[in-house]
Design a protein around this motif. Sequence first.
Motif, PDB file in Angstrom:
ATOM      1  N   LYS A   1      54.753 -47.714  72.878  1.00 28.81           N
ATOM      2  CA  LYS A   1      53.893 -47.873  74.058  1.00 28.81           C
ATOM      3  C   LYS A   1      54.545 -48.847  75.059  1.00 28.81           C
ATOM      4  O   LYS A   1      54.599 -48.586  76.256  1.00 28.81           O
ATOM      5  CB  LYS A   1      52.523 -48.410  73.612  1.00 28.81           C
TER       6      LYS A   1
ATOM      7  N   ALA B   1      51.552 -49.246  84.112  1.00 26.76           N
ATOM      8  CA  ALA B   1      51.304 -48.260  85.174  1.00 26.76           C
ATOM      9  C   ALA B   1      49.829 -48.228  85.568  1.00 26.76           C
ATOM     10  O   ALA B   1      49.448 -47.573  86.534  1.00 26.76           O
ATOM     11  CB  ALA B   1      51.766 -46.886  84.711  1.00 26.76           C
TER      12      ALA B   1
ATOM     13  N   GLY C   1      55.517 -48.835  85.951  1.00 35.26           N
ATOM     14  CA  GLY C   1      55.805 -48.242  84.649  1.00 35.26           C
ATOM     15  C   GLY C   1      57.296 -48.289  84.338  1.00 35.26           C
ATOM     16  O   GLY C   1      57.713 -48.671  83.245  1.00 35.26           O
TER      17      GLY C   1
ATOM     18  N   GLN D   1      54.140 -47.403  79.873  1.00 38.02           N
ATOM     19  CA  GLN D   1      52.746 -47.030  80.203  1.00 38.02           C
ATOM     20  C   GLN D   1      51.863 -48.253  80.394  1.00 38.02           C
ATOM     21  O   GLN D   1      50.902 -48.205  81.163  1.00 38.02           O
ATOM     22  CB  GLN D   1      52.048 -46.253  79.086  1.00 38.02           C
TER      23      GLN D   1
ATOM     24  N   SER E   1      57.811 -47.453  76.678  1.00 35.07           N
ATOM     25  CA  SER E   1      57.568 -46.308  77.579  1.00 35.07           C
ATOM     26  C   SER E   1      57.163 -46.785  78.977  1.00 35.07           C
ATOM     27  O   SER E   1      57.225 -46.027  79.937  1.00 35.07           O
ATOM     28  CB  SER E   1      56.449 -45.432  77.030  1.00 35.07           C
TER      29      SER E   1
END
Length: 224
Positions: A107, A115, A72, A112, A110
Motif C-alpha cells: 500500500k 492520493a 500518489g 495510494q 504504491s
Amino acid sequence: MSDTYSLVEATVKVIQDRRSIREYTSEPISEEDLKLIFDAARLAPSGENAQPWRFVIVKDEGMRKKIGALGGGGSGRRFTAEFVTKKMQERFATLQDEEKKKAAFEKLTSGQVSAFAATAPVNVVVCGKKDVWDLNYDTSAAIENMLLMATALGLGACWVIAPCIDIRDELRVKELLGVPEEFKIISIISIGHPTRPHRPRPRLPIHEIVFRENWGEFYYEEQA
Ligand SMILES: Cc1cc2nc3c(=O)[nH]c(=O)nc-3n(C[C@H](O)[C@H](O)[C@H](O)COP(=O)(O)O)c2cc1C
C-alpha cells in the motif's frame, strides 16, 4: 478567572482533537468556514513578520485529481526508497503478521496512501515566497493555525507534502496553477467533513522529550 480557564480548556481541546483526516464526505465547505481558516492562517507568526504565505483554493475536481495523482507518485517513490534502504522494514519491525506487513508495504510503495487529497472538497495549495529566509518555519506556523481552526469548526484536514516533495512535481503543481517563479509550493492542505471519528496517533510521552537545563536529565518524572 473562569474566562481564562475556559480559554485554556478550549485550546487544549482543539489541540487534542486535531487529527490528520484522509476520508471526507461529499459535503462542501461553507465560505464562512473557509474564511475563518484563512484568517487563522494570516494571523500566524513569521520571521520579521514577512508573511511569505499565499494560498490557492482548489475546488475543481479535475485539478484536485491532477494534484492527487502527483501526490500518489511522489509518495510511492518516497516509500519505495524507504523500502529499498530497509528503513520501512525497521519501522514495521514489531509487526509480526507477515501478511499484514506485506499488505502495508504494498500500500505504501504504491503511493495510494497520499492520493486521497483529491477526494477532499477543498485542496489548499500553500505557496511561499522563495527569498524569505524563514519560509519553512513561517508557512508551518500558518498551516498549523489552519489545521486547528478546521478542527474547531468540526472539519477534517490533512497536511500533505507528497505532491511537492519531488522538485519535478513541485514545478508541475506550479505550472498547473500558474504560480509565479518567485514562489514555491510548500504543501497541500486537504479539507473536508470527516466520514468518521479517528483515534489519535501515538505520541512520545512528555517525560522523554523535555530536559532540565542540559540535554540528558529528564525534567518530568515518568508517570506510573
Ligand atoms: C510536514 C508534514 C508533512 C506531511 N505529509 C503528509 C503526506 O504527504 N501524506 C499524508 O498522508 N500525511 C502527511 N502528513 C500527516 C502526518 O502523517 C501526521 O501528522 C502524523 O502521522 C501524525 O498523525 P496526526 O496528524 O493524526 O496526529 C504530514 C504531516 C506533516 C507535519
